[in-house]
Scaffold this active site. Structure first.
Site, mmCIF file in Angstrom:
data_model
loop_
_atom_site.group_PDB
_atom_site.id
_atom_site.type_symbol
_atom_site.label_atom_id
_atom_site.label_comp_id
_atom_site.label_asym_id
_atom_site.label_seq_id
_atom_site.Cartn_x
_atom_site.Cartn_y
_atom_site.Cartn_z
ATOM 1 N N THR A 1 -73.403 31.233 22.001
ATOM 2 C CA THR A 1 -72.091 30.953 21.410
ATOM 3 C C THR A 1 -71.171 32.164 21.532
ATOM 4 O OG1 THR A 1 -72.801 31.672 19.212
ATOM 5 C CG2 THR A 1 -73.040 29.330 19.745
ATOM 6 N N HIS B 1 -82.424 28.610 12.914
ATOM 7 C CA HIS B 1 -81.297 28.829 13.820
ATOM 8 C C HIS B 1 -81.579 29.803 14.968
ATOM 9 C CE1 HIS B 1 -77.314 28.433 15.163
ATOM 10 N NE2 HIS B 1 -76.678 28.442 14.015
ATOM 11 N N TYR C 1 -63.787 31.771 11.762
ATOM 12 C CA TYR C 1 -64.818 31.709 12.805
ATOM 13 C C TYR C 1 -64.973 30.264 13.247
ATOM 14 C CZ TYR C 1 -69.483 32.391 14.945
ATOM 15 O OH TYR C 1 -70.548 32.445 15.807
#
Length: 771
Positions: A598, A470, A585
């Protein structure tokens, strides 16, 4: 035999005799060396030209010759060039004869041309700062201001077709929100989560912070926002990803599934070859900048920086912090099959075609070599605590064959796992979908290389999926690569017998098995790592299902945002599951800004909680419930747009916290904010980023992907709206938690979605649309 192979491997075998040196030059090897160098120089020249073209975008080099011609004609016609640039430049040159006048005219043309280019570029940058268009509904209600803005953007962007990174210089920086604005939005976001007493307590802490050290921390952030391209990006990457010491498996990496309705071939080697070939073509498009940048409404660019590290990238473990290492180019992949690792050359003079790659992979499948147990489970080291892996890597993998083999893996374009089991994703059999997702998210703990940016997983029956690290980038990039794979496979890449199309034009380089020297103490560490990884795997529960009652088609008739509609459904489902509201979230992208990644949208709002309570109150009328739902969706959509435009809450507070740590200043308010548990972590997977129209090929619609829960007592919820009548959900939780059950939550979610449809069905306006 070994000596013979060694002699064949060198370009200049030589013999010392009493008559002197006898050198035998191998011309074929010299040709290979020459071609390799030529390719390298061509690549460097292409990159240089790309950088030049990106530097002068939206103009092109041909416009420079046009400028030169005009300036020269004007000057030699006896007229002064605007600003009398030629007259200003000539005294600085050695002479004033025709030759120097020509040189002066050329220099003046270049200066004028660059002035126009950068005027247009910075005008575009100023225009891209305007975000009012995002808050206006499409259609007749668009304001005159926005229409004029859009016309000007399209006019200034129309001079030249942009390359992948052409618009990077015109993308604005992420704006730093005001401290007051962030504090107000934060207090609004927590109102439904706490009682009056706790709200007053937090309000006092917030006020003290805003009047105390907050302004000082904000001033440092202002300086950082002026100096850096993105005031969040580097700290987010370092402190959220690279400094995390937890295993990447389940805790950080995410997965993506194949299209369920499409099974182009059951030949594992052919499907893997097709995917590898498509990935290398996508990689080449990125390197040559031939990939079209993503543009909203065909005009507003999204930042393309994440594409640079999608391939040839590995996250290297460190004792305190990891490091993302990216190599400029890689011509090979590493393939794992039955405990063996193979280096496979995919690009020689060209990218090998699918049939040639299939031949290489078939050799791996047919190899009878049996690995040692420690060799088979070596990949588990990438699934353990990062500090422990760093220590093992530093002690045992920094010399000899281990170093060479590890280099081959880490420098590979990406990692490929050929699994021995079939993926049997039948939407009507939930257990099969759940197992499919689990296999992609963690495998057996050691048949993935979790450090690699992308792991391509291909099952024994030809189905595929991906597992992605990620830190280098976010899911939309991986999904775009998957869409390109699908688009490539649409063009008849397989024969009727399942083989890849095409012929073997040149004998492909054979796979080379990677060798390892694993000492007994490392074997013990590997076995311990396998036990720890298995504990993590056993503790994860995953529920994947397709909701087929309706999709985007029905939601649009409700006159609300599809994403907001689903988020409200998740809020109600969680309330029924847990009996309370939770900090939620939702990730949204900030790629409208340079190096944006993000921001957090907080879907649990005062408005959403009011709607949830109305749904739980049997005395509330349907019209009132619909009214409250639309208000909640409007609030959610507003918050989503605010987050996309840099007016979120969490990234700003996170950066203030980092500054406070650097300054060694304690803030009870920031400590409270950063320690709040995210019991609900949600994300939507985007579609059609490659311009691929899934309406024409509905069987190619993917099922999205998922990730592990963020909190020990929480859920990870991912969803994708696949067409007009289907929504796929991926819900995860930890079995060790007594509060969560992904299967129970999935059932609640289906019930909620059904009740929301029933709610609108009895509403007069909507009911008429379905008669």
């Amino acid at each position: 035999m070994l000596m013979a192979e060694a002699h064949q491997a060198v370009a200049f075998p030589f013999l010392i005799t009493n008559e002197g040196w006898d050198v035998n030059v191998d011309r074929e090897v010299l040709k290979l060396v020459w071609r390799s160098g030529l390719r390298s120089w061509k690549r460097q020249f292409a990159r240089f030209m790309n950088n030049v073209q990106n530097g002068v975008y939206p103009a092109n080099l041909w416009s420079l010759w046009f400028f030169m011609s005009i300036v020269i004609i004007i000057h030699y016609s006896g007229y002064a060039v605007p600003g009398d640039l030629v007259g200003t430049i000539l005294p600085c040159l050695p002479g004033t004869d025709l030759k120097w006048q020509l040189i002066g005219s050329v220099l003046a043309a270049v200066l004028l041309w660059l002035s126009v280019v950068y005027l247009i570029r910075y005008t575009l940058k100023l225009l891209f700062m305007y975000k009012g268009w995002m808050y206006e509904a499409r259609g007749k209600s668009i304001s005159t201001k926005t229409k004029a803005w859009m016309a000007l953007v399209r006019l200034l962007s129309s001079f030249n077709r942009p390359k992948l990174f052409s618009l990077q210089g015109s993308i604005p920086k992420l704006p730093l929100p005001s401290l007051k604005g962030t504090m107000e939005r934060y207090m609004q976001s927590i109102r439904p989560l706490v009682d009056d007493e706790n709200y007053e307590r937090i309000q006092k802490m917030a006020t003290n912070f805003e009047k105390g050290i907050g302004p000082k921390l904000q001033r440092y952030l202002v300086l950082k926002s002026w100096w850096s391209t993105n005031y969040v990006a580097d700290w987010w990457e370092e402190y959220v990803y690279l400094r995390a010491r937890s295993p990447l498996m389940i805790n950080s990496n995410f997965y993506g599934m194949d299209a369920l309705a499409r099974h182009p071939t059951k030949n594992q080697a052919a499907r893997a070859a097709s995917i590898i070939n498509a990935c290398f073509k996508f990689k080449r498009m990125v390197e040559r900048q031939e990939l079209k940048p993503l543009l909203i409404q065909n005009s507003i660019p999204l930042c393309s920086s994440q594409y640079e590290r999608a391939f040839n990238t590995t996250r290297i473990p460190g004792l305190e912090t990891d490091q993302i290492v990216h190599w400029k180019d890689s011509n090979h992949v590493v393939i794992y099959h039955r405990g063996r690792y193979y280096k496979v050359i995919v690009k020689t003079n060209k990218i090998l075609n699918t049939r040639e790659i299939q031949e290489q992979i078939q050799q791996i499948l047919d190899d009878s070599y049996k690995p040692l147990p420690a060799e088979e489970k070596l990949g588990v080291l990438t699934a353990i605590n990062r500090t422990e892996w760093a220590q093992i890597r530093r002690s045992f993998f920094n010399v000899g064959v281990n170093r060479n083999s590890l280099d081959a893996i880490e420098k590979a374009a990406f990692f490929v796992s050929l699994d021995d089991v079939p993926y049997v994703p039948n939407p009507e059999v939930p257990e099969q979908l759940n197992m499919y997702g689990k296999l992609l998210l963690h495998g057996n703990g050691y048949n993935r290389w979790f450090d690699k940016s992308i792991n391509v997983c291909v099952s024994s029956n030809g189905k595929m999926g991906v597992n992605c690290e990620h830190s280098w980038g976010d899911a939309p990039i991986a999904i775009q690569i998957w869409e390109y794979m699908v688009w490539q496979e649409i063009e008849n890449r397989f024969k009727e017998n399942g083989d890849a199309v095409g012929e073997i034009e040149t004998t492909p380089p054979p796979p080379s098995r990677l060798a390892w020297e694993i000492k007994p103490d490392v074997e013990m560490k590997i076995e311990n790592a396998v036990e720890n990884a298995q504990m993590l795997i056993n503790n994860l529960d995953l529920h994947v299902f397709a909701y087929r009652q309706y999709g985007k088609g029905f939601i649009k008739t409700c006159k609300v945002s599809p994403d907001a509609f689903i988020q409200m459904a998740i809020q109600l489902a969680y309330y029924r599951d847990a009996g309370k509201f939770s900090l939620t979230y939702e990730a949204c992208m900030t790629r409208l800004y340079r190096e944006g990644r993000t921001e957090t949208v907080r879907p649990c709002t005062v408005e959403s909680s009011s709607w949830v309570k109305a749904m739980e109150n049997k005395n509330t009328a349907a019209d009132e419930r619909i009214k409250l739902l639309r208000i909640a969706c409007e609030r959610h959509q507003r918050n989503y747009l605010d987050a996309m435009c840099g007016k979120g809450v969490d990234r700003h507070l996170f950066c203030l916290y980092v500054v406070s740590k650097y300054l060694e200043l304690e803030s009870p308010f920031l400590q409270e904010v950063l320690n709040e548990p995210w019991r609900l972590s949600t994300s939507q997977s985007p579609l059609e980023q490659m311009g691929f129209e899934f309406k024409k090929y509905p069987e190619c619609l993917g099922t999205g992907g998922g990730f592990g829960p963020v909190d020990d007592d929480g859920y990870g919820v991912s969803y994708i709206i696949t067409g007009e009548n289907t929504i796929f959900f991926h819900i995860s939780n930890k079995k060790s938690s007594k509060l969560t059950d992904c299967h129970r939550f999935g059932k609640r979610l289906r019930e909620v979605l059904n009740s929301m449809q029933d709610l609108f069905a009895i509403h007069t306006d909507t009911a008429q649309q379905f008669k």
